[in-house]
Design a protein around this motif. Structure first.
Motif, PDB file in Angstrom:
ATOM      1  N   UNK A 236       0.856  -1.192   0.000  1.00 40.97           N
ATOM      2  CA  UNK A 236       0.000   0.000   0.000  1.00 40.97           C
ATOM      3  C   UNK A 236       0.893   1.244   0.000  1.00 40.97           C
ATOM      4  N   UNK A 237       0.707   2.085  -1.015  1.00 45.71           N
ATOM      5  CA  UNK A 237       1.486   3.328  -1.131  1.00 45.71           C
ATOM      6  C   UNK A 237       0.580   4.504  -0.781  1.00 45.71           C
ATOM      7  N   UNK A 238       0.993   5.300   0.203  1.00 43.99           N
ATOM      8  CA  UNK A 238       0.217   6.470   0.610  1.00 43.99           C
ATOM      9  C   UNK A 238       0.692   7.708  -0.142  1.00 43.99           C
ATOM     10  N   UNK A 239      -0.258   8.558  -0.511  1.00 49.67           N
ATOM     11  CA  UNK A 239       0.052   9.838  -1.147  1.00 49.67           C
ATOM     12  C   UNK A 239      -0.385  10.969  -0.235  1.00 49.67           C
ATOM     13  N   UNK A 240       0.386  12.060  -0.267  1.00 46.44           N
ATOM     14  CA  UNK A 240       0.025  13.240   0.529  1.00 46.44           C
ATOM     15  C   UNK A 240      -1.175  13.945  -0.108  1.00 46.44           C
TER      16      UNK A 240
END
Length: 446
Positions: A236-240
């Motif tokens: 899972x890649x989080x983005x701002x």
């Protein structure tokens, strides 16, 4: 002396035998009362399948229709019943004994030797299965997320370690009803990129999740052929999340003769987008819509409004906006307005503070729309439009003839400075409703 003793043993022998028998009966009754027979019920006892190769070795498969869990009613004395547990019982279905009706009789045994098979009733008494040809199909897997990451973040990308496609083998009829395969994960409170594990969830075409029995009838593998026995890993890649991004829409074409485009506005004025740091840096001036979304003002002599679904814009321009996305459940539709005016005209937004209300009804609550600024279109007669100050315009609202509750669209009396005149009538929406006065009731002892 010996004769006397013999007489004692033999005298009234019949009565003595009867007394002894009666005592035994009384003892037996008391024992049975204290340790009486009864029935104890055990629910959801699992059935163990034996010799499944008798079916699967012929490239056929089976699925359980009914009977994978049973109810046991056990008859035993109380001293035995109280010690029994569900784990004491083993219920088996030997597929070698399948009948032509595709049922398999169930056999039950108990580890407690005080309980025989004759004292156990099984419901249902047989396992109902369906035997059919085996099939194998490819299915896409989609990650579904629940929860919300930490404030200021959104889920950017998800990647399944074993790939987004799997192979499912099983009964043809079961594969035919598969609608979608998902990997549900929770991202609640996440602060950084993570690798999570999740079990597959298969949903049929009626929206129902596959049961445990149905899942057990399937053989699930990666596209490379490795068996998936438990869970799959998901990156899972989080983005701002960037807020207050202006939306910039351009006009195209030329308005009618004597008209011009004064400005382009959007409602809402700003949006929030999540993205990679590189993608967010490109939004310094705002989210500029591609040329395909330009508003056509060719030949226009009045304002033009259009709704645009920004989510659709992102999807249709995926190469340009691949690293941007909206938050889940965010509103993605905006309303764009091209403001068209006659040359020499100007629309001035006058603060509601410049509005004087005359004849306001007593005991009523007055709500105005718009509640902040009123657009006033003026024409310059002698001065330049750019010199016009909004605070130099005054407005009056006369409510003398509107003393009852209701919703009204009323004209305003607008006064503009010398050298200007109104280009069109100015109206405002007025809602009049009774004012609710809250009263406090004094409590005893105050």
């Amino acid at each position: 002396m010996k004769k006397s003793r013999d007489n004692f043993l033999t005298n009234n022998l019949g009565l003595k035998v009867i007394a002894l028998f009666a005592a035994f009966c009384i003892w037996l009754i008391i024992v049975n009362m204290n340790d009486a027979e009864g029935i104890r019920t055990f629910y959801n006892v699992p059935v163990t399948i034996e010799h499944s190769e008798s079916i699967t070795s012929n490239d056929r498969v089976y699925s359980i229709i009914e009977g994978d869990k049973v109810v046991l009613k056990v008859r035993a004395r109380r001293s035995v019943r109280e010690k029994l547990q569900a784990s004491d019982f083993k219920v088996t279905a030997d597929l070698r004994n399948m009948t032509f009706m595709e049922t398999v009789p169930l056999k039950v045994t108990c580890s407690n030797t005080s309980v025989s098979e004759d004292n156990i009733k099984v419901t249902p008494s047989s396992l109902k299965i369906s035997v059919e040809n085996k099939a194998e199909l490819e299915f896409p897997v989609k990650v579904s997320t629940t929860g919300t990451p930490a404030k200021g973040y959104a889920v950017g990308r998800t990647e399944i370690a074993d790939g987004n496609t799997i192979l499912i083998a099983g009964p043809e009829s079961l594969l035919a009803i598969i609608d979608k395969v998902t990997l549900p994960i929770s991202v609640d409170g996440m602060l950084s990129d993570s690798v999570l594990e999740a079990g597959l969830k298969i949903t049929d075409k009626n929206g129902a999740e596959f049961t445990e029995a149905q899942m057990n009838s399937l053989d699930i593998k990666t596209i490379e052929g490795y068996t998936i026995t438990t869970q799959m890993k998901v990156k899972v890649e989080l983005w701002r999340l960037k807020t207050n991004i202006p939306v910039i829409v351009n006009p195209k074409g030329t308005p009618a003769a004597g008209y011009r485009v004064v400005e382009m506005t959007t409602t809402p004025e700003t949006i929030s987008l999540a993205g990679t740091e590189e993608a967010l840096q490109k939004l310094a001036e705002g989210f500029i819509l591609p040329a395909s979304e330009d508003i056509d003002v060719n030949g226009a002599s009045a304002n033009i409004e259009k709704e645009i679904d920004l989510q659709k814009v992102l999807q249709e321009n995926s190469e340009e906006f691949a690293d941007l996305k909206f938050e889940d459940d965010a509103a993605t539709t905006i309303k764009v307005k091209a403001h068209i005016e006659k040359r020499g005209n100007k629309t001035v937004n006058v603060s509601i503070a410049n509005l004087e209300v005359i004849g306001a009804p007593g005991g009523m609550l007055i709500k105005l729309t718009p509640a902040d600024k009123v657009p006033v279109e003026v024409t310059a007669l002698t001065e330049e439009l750019e010199d016009l100050d909004a605070d130099s315009i005054t407005m009056k609202l006369d409510l003398t003839d509107y003393q009852e509750p209701g919703n009204y669209t009323l004209p305003l009396e607008v006064t503009v400075p010398t050298g200007y005149e109104l280009a069109s009538q100015v109206t405002i929406i007025v809602n009049i409703e009774p004012e609710v006065i809250e009263t406090e009731t004094a409590t005893e002892g105050e």
